[in-house]
Structure formats: structure tokens, C-alpha cells
Design an enzyme around this catalytic site. Structure first.
Site, short mmCIF file in Angstrom:
data_model
loop_
_atom_site.label_atom_id
_atom_site.label_comp_id
_atom_site.label_asym_id
_atom_site.label_seq_id
_atom_site.Cartn_x
_atom_site.Cartn_y
_atom_site.Cartn_z
CD GLU A 192 -3.03 -0.95 0.14
OE1 GLU A 192 -3.04 0.08 -0.55
OE2 GLU A 192 -3.86 -1.87 -0.02
NE ARG A 219 -3.74 2.88 -0.60
CZ ARG A 219 -4.96 2.87 -0.10
NH1 ARG A 219 -5.51 3.97 0.36
NH2 ARG A 219 -5.65 1.74 -0.02
CG ASP A 236 -6.33 -7.55 -7.39
OD1 ASP A 236 -5.33 -7.87 -6.74
OD2 ASP A 236 -7.07 -6.59 -7.08
CD GLU A 279 -10.98 -1.64 -8.32
OE1 GLU A 279 -9.98 -1.48 -7.58
OE2 GLU A 279 -12.14 -1.36 -7.96
#
Length: 673
Positions: free
Chosen positions: A304, A308, A437, A573
């Protein structure tokens, strides 16, 4: 006077010449008779009468003419030989392949646009769908350029590169190419023996933002203005109630902390730049300069914080050219490196960026596959900019290791990997949703980022898409929507996370870069499904997870929602994939679908005092049950993709020049130095 002078001179002379020829002269003895011997003696007398300087000049001229003659003869001979040989070669080719006409090469190659990507792989060129009308829109300084070296060297470099291209073109004509074929895609493998990662020589140096790049903003359309208004409303809530903190709690007018590093602010930096919000951007920059400190005793999640914070800083550096953001990126990048100090080189999930220590979660020694394989774009780019190859080396080792692992199912990977053994764990479960994913997304995007040279990445991606087709694709009833389910120990589940809606955009991006044409057809089918995950729900907003009906039942829709799955987190998404689909097809329906979604966000998630909130129940329009949390990715991803979706300017983050990380931060595609 005249008559006196004449008298003094005596009698006048007669002007005549008397020549007497004797017998010897008549027969040519010792006189002129035009014979060769006489001519040679006559020429020699004339030559001897010349001065030494005159003779030297004449000799020099004769020598010079002789040399020129030899050179001319040689050149003409070679040219004639080349033409003759070429003509013979063409005749032989026409005899072997009747009807084939060889194109005559031009003296110089035709100029090509810089954003064409198929030059290295001519076999991959597909006929692209019509592009949307090209209209220049967007804020100032959006002719985005990666940092480059001293502009004073540009002309010289361009000239050298042109010559090198001619040489390379000649080599290509003479070299027989090997081909990798993978189920519909034909890929020319990299001719080098090393990936680009090992060729880092020196740090890239940014150039200052040039005056000619400072262009006045041009008018933008009403839908883009609506996105700007939504962003400003969200930013107002963050500024008023959560400034400098990770996430806004808009209902309670407070904030929540995850890492204590201003996640929302950093995630939103490049969005503000793209939207042209200069005032907000400058205010946020001051906070980064004065208040963003990484030297603190706090655990952060490697994945993360990479996508980010590191991704956001690198992207903002590229858009703005401001070295402040690169310096901050180097700082956080170095502080994340202890995560890779594991027995297997598979990184730990958590890092203490103040102490320089790392560890797995308390409950397991596993990391998720998606997290350890979705940090590569950012660390690779950090190496390219700094010249320090340790960042790229660490993440490349992860990809190479995963490439060799057993436990895959036709390219599909399990969700967990052990940091001690380096092996997959919890085998037999395969999904494109949470924990797996972005592994598939980054396979393709790393290949694109590196200039389409790292064929292991492409092979793994193509194999995985075939695995999806074989094991995970099904069609629902009654509308026969194509969806991606999950497999657990041989049993198929018709469950699809909203996270999976990244896939249509990724497939379209691959097709745009020359991969199999049926990838675009699958993308078109899947984006329809993702839209229906919104359209078939009462609020017009998708839940976190849906289950599809495989059998027609009276009164039932394709989509079923379980109570535990009906929350919406303002995820990006579907909007992300709508952006890719519109950018590559120009089909206005994708813009219309995105507009519907934005209106429903405004209708059900907007908080009057500022900000937007996640909701617990997408099936209850009268009371969607707000959760009192605005995720940082709503500003970093969702609204950014909305703005880009509604733009008809293909140069507003040109997808032939930039690749988005999984947090929607654009990074430049590498080009040969």
C-alpha cells in the site's frame, strides 16, 4: 618631328622571310616531316624551354587528374556492380515467389511519430479502432515529459540517434529474426541477453519545466467540470477536517490514521495536477515540503505504501518536474528496502520505516501474491531515475522467482506465498479478485514499461489469460453476461469481486499494444458485465462482491448480492476500464456509463459538509447506510479516471507514453537512451 626620325633611320626595310629547302630537308632528314620521331623531339625541345616552376605545375595537374580518374572509375564500378547484383537478386526472388515485388528502399527512413509502439514488433500490429476526436483539453503543462538530460545535447543526440536508426534498420534487413508465438500473438523476442534492469548507468536528471510547455488551460467539457466540482467538494472535507492525516471521516468531521503519512493528500497530488487545480496543488506541495516526514516509528504495509506514496510521488515528479517529489520518493524507497531481507527474497508485508525493520503479519509468515508482485513498476522507475539498481534488482528477483514456481494452474497463481520457503501456499484456490488481481495487471504493465523486451513477463501474462478463459470464464442467466469466477480445489464458484473489473481495461491495453485481437473482444464482454453490476442494483452502485446466476430463474436478475457483500467503497476499477475502453474505441456509451456512475456517487455517497463516504447497502436507496470513511483512492483513482474518461484528448496522459500503476499514478514508458 616624324620626318626627321625617318631620315635618320636610313632606307626602309622589307618585311619578308626567305626559306631555302635543300635536298635533305626535302626527304625528311633533319627537318619537319610530321613523323612521330620528329614530333617527340619537337615536344621535348618545348618542354626543355619551360621553366622549372611551369614543369612542376603541369606535372601536378597531370597527377591530380590521374588520381581523380582512378577514384571515379572505382566508384562507378562499385555502383554498377551493386545495381547488377541487386537486379539479379530481384530476378531470383521473383522466380522463387512469383508476383512478389520488392520495395525500393528510400534514402532516409520515413519519419515516425514518437508515440508509436509497434516499431519493435511489426508482427504485432493490429488495425486499431477509430480514435475519438482529437481535441486539446486539460490544464497547463500537460504535455507530459519524463525527466531528460541537458537540453543542450538534444540536437546532437537526435542526430546520433537518426544515424543509429539507419544502421539498426540495415541490420534488421540482414538478420533473420526468431519468433515467439503464443496462441494468437506473435512476439519478436529481445535480441539482448540482459533485461533493461541491468543497464542502469547513471541517474536520470530532470530538466526544468520549459517556458514553451507552459500553455494556458483550454476549455473543458461539462462532464469534466462536474468531476472537478466533485473533487473540490471532497477536498474541502479533507482540508477542513483531516488535513495532513490519512483518510477523511466526513460524517463525524474527523479523520482516521493508517500510517500517519497523509495518504489522501499524496494520493491526490497528480489528480490535482491533471485536473488543473493549481491552488490546491501548491497548498498540498507546501505540506509535503514542510510536514511530510518518513523518519517515524510506524509500521507500514509495503504494498500500500509503494503504490500510494512512492507511486504518487514519482508520478507527481514526472508531471510537475519538481525535484522535491523525487527526493521524497528516494527517502521512502530506501526505507522500504528492509522488507526484502528475507531467506527467500520474497518481501515481508510490513516495514517499520523509522527503525529499518520488517516482519510478516502477526498471524502468518505468508505474503499475498498480489502484494509482492505489484510493487515492481514503482521500484523499477525509482532505479531508473536515481541510477541505483538495488531497487529494481530486489523486485526483479521476486518476478523471476515467481516465474519458476510450481503450483500454477495454466498460468493462474495461488493467493499466498511464504516468505521463508519462497513457495506458494494454500494451493488450489485461484481468483482474479483480492490477493491475486494486480499480479496479472503488472505482468503486462512491466512488459510495456520496459519497452516490450522482457519476454518472461509477456509469456506469463499470455498464459494466465488463457488460464482465465479455460477455468474461470462463465456466462450468466438470463442476459448471458460473461464473468470471471473463482476455482477452489476443482470447484467453480460464480463469485466475482468488483476488483476483477480491472481486467477489461488491462485486456484492452494489451490488445492496443499488439496482443491477440480476441483480448479486445473479451474486454468488451467483461466491461458490459461490470456495468451491469451497477445497472442491476437499486442505487446504481456496485457492491463489493456479486454472485451470478448460472441458471435462468423467473424473477431473478443475473446479479445476486449477499448481505455481507453489499457495501460500496467508492472503488475505481470499473471507471478505470471504461476509460481504457473509450480511449481505444471512441465508443460514447462508455462515457455515458461513467456519467451514470458519477451521478449515483453524488446521489448516494456525497456528504453536504464536504467529502464522500463509503456505504454499507447499495440495495437501499432510501438509506444506503453511510460508513463514514472516504478512501484515499477515491481522489487518487476514481475521480482521476472519471476526468480522463470524459476527455477526448488522447494526449492527456498518452497511453503510448505512460503506464498507470495499480493506484492510477502514471509512470513513463521507457525508451532507448
Amino acid at each position: 618631328m616624324y620626318s626627321g626620325a625617318a631620315a635618320a633611320a636610313g632606307p626602309p626595310r622589307r618585311d619578308f622571310i626567305s626559306v631555302t629547302l635543300g635536298p635533305e630537308e626535302a626527304v625528311g632528314v633533319g627537318g619537319y616531316n610530321n613523323s612521330k620521331a620528329w614530333r617527340r623531339r619537337s615536344c621535348w625541345r618545348k618542354w626543355k624551354q619551360l621553366s622549372r616552376l611551369q614543369r612542376s605545375v603541369i606535372l601536378f595537374l597531370f597527377a591530380f587528374l590521374a588520381v581523380c580518374g582512378v577514384i571515379s572509375y572505382t566508384s562507378m564500378g562499385e555502383a554498377w556492380k551493386s545495381i547488377t547484383n541487386k537486379s539479379l537478386d530481384e530476378q531470383r526472388t521473383e522466380q522463387e515467389i512469383p508476383g512478389l515485388k520488392l520495395a525500393k528502399p528510400a534514402v532516409l527512413p520515413a519519419p515516425q511519430k514518437a508515440d508509436v509502439n509497434h516499431g519493435d514488433y511489426p508482427e504485432l500490429s493490429l488495425q486499431k479502432p477509430p480514435k475519438p476526436p482529437h481535441v486539446h483539453r486539460g490544464p497547463s503543462n500537460l504535455q507530459i515529459k519524463a525527466p531528460r538530460r541537458d537540453m543542450r545535447l538534444k540536437t546532437r543526440h537526435d542526430t546520433v540517434r537518426a544515424v543509429e536508426e539507419l544502421v539498426e534498420a540495415d541490420k534488421v534487413e540482414k538478420t533473420e529474426k526468431s519468433i515467439i508465438s503464443w496462441r494468437g500473438a506473435v512476439i519478436e523476442p529481445d535480441q539482448s541477453t540482459e533485461p533493461p534492469s541491468s543497464k542502469i548507468k547513471e541517474p536520470e536528471k530532470p530538466s526544468s519545466v520549459e517556458a514553451e510547455d507552459q500553455k494556458e488551460p483550454v476549455p473543458i467539457n461539462e462532464r469534466q467540470l462536474a468531476v472537478i466540482e466533485a473533487f473540490r467538494h471532497a477536498w474541502k472535507g479533507y482540508k477542513d477536517f483531516a488535513w495532513g492525516h490519512d483518510e477523511l471521516k466526513p460524517l463525524s468531521k474527523s479523520y482516521s490514521e493508517w500510517f500517519g503519512l497523509g495518504l489522501t493528500l499524496i494520493d491526490a497530488l497528480d489528480t490535482m495536477w491533471i485536473l488543473g487545480l493549481k491552488e490546491e496543488f501548491e497548498e498540498a506541495r507546501k505540506w509535503v515540503a514542510n510536514d511530510l516526514v518518513f523518519d517515524k516509528n510506524v509500521d507500514v504495509n509495503l504494498f500500500e505504501s509503494t503504490i500510494r506514496i512512492l507511486g504518487g510521488l514519482l508520478s507527481t515528479y514526472h508531471l510537475s518536474g519538481d525535484s522535491l517529489f523525487l527526493e521524497k520518493a528516494k527517502d521512502i524507497g530506501n526505507r522500504l528496502m528492509p522488507a526484502f531481507k528475507t531467506p527467500s527474497k520474497i518481501p515481508y508485508s510490513d516495514v517499520n520505516i523509522g527503525r529499518g525493520t520488517a516482519h510478516p503479519p502477526r498471524w502468518t509468515s505468508d505474503s499475498t501474491v498480489a502484494e509482492v508482485t505489484s510493487i515492481q513498476l514503482e521500484f523499477r522507475e525509482l532505479s531508473r531515475l536515481t541510477g541505483d539498481e538495488k531497487f529494481q534488482k530486489a523486485v526483479d528477483e521476486v518476478m523471476k522467482h515467481v516465474h519458476t514456481l510450481s503450483g500454477k494452474n495454466d498460468g493462474l497463481v495461488p493467493m499466498f506465498i511464504n516468505t521463508n520457503s519462497g513457495q506458494f501456499t494454500h494451493l488450489g484456490v485461484y481468483t482474479l479478485g483480492a490477493r491475486a488481481d494486480s499480479y496479472y495487471e503488472y505482468l503486462l504493465k512491466q512488459w510495456i514499461q520496459g519497452g516490450k523486451k522482457e519476454n518472461e513477463l509477456l509469456e506469463d501474462y499470455m498464459r494466465a489469460i488463457e488460464g482465465v478463459k479455460k477455468h474461470l470464464l462463465q456466462r450468466s442467466e438470463p442476459k448471458k453476461l460473461t464473468f470471471v469466477g473463482e476455482v477452489a480445489h476443482g470447484h467453480f464458484s460464480a463469485k466475482m469481486d468488483h476488483l476483477v473489473c480491472f481486467l477489461p481495461g488491462t485486456l484492452a491495453l494489451g490488445a492496443h499494444n499488439g496482443l491477440a485481437a480476441d483480448h479486445m473482444k473479451l474486454a468488451e464482454a467483461l466491461i458490459e458485465t461490470c456495468y451491469q453490476m451497477y445497472a442491476q442494483v437499486e442505487t446504481g452502485l456496485s457492491p463489493e462482491i456479486v454472485h451470478f446466476n448460472l441458471h435462468a430463474q423467473k424473477g431473478h436478475k443475473d446479479v445476486e448480492i449477499k448481505p455481507a457483500d453489499r457495501h460500496n467503497l467508492l472503488r475505481p476499477e470499473t471507471v478505470e476500464s471504461l476509460f481504457y475502453m473509450y480511449r481505444f474505441t471512441g465508443d460514447k456509451k462508455y462515457q455515458d456509463w461513467g456519467w451514470e456512475i458519477l451521478q449515483n456517487f453524488n446521489r448516494y455517497t456525497r456528504v453536504p459538509t464536504g467529502g464522500y463516504t463509503s456505504i454499507n447497502n447499495v440495495q437501499n436507496p432510501s438509506n444506503p447506510e453511510p460508513r463514514d470513511k472516504m478512501e484515499s483512492f477515491f481522489l487518487g483513482e476514481t475521480l482521476k479516471y472519471m476526468f480522463l474518461l470524459f476527455s477526448d484528448d488522447i494526449d492527456l496522459i498518452n497511453l503510448d507514453k505512460y503506464v498507470f500503476n495499480t493506484e492510477a499514478h502514471p509512470l513513463p514508458i521507457w525508451v532507448p537512451a
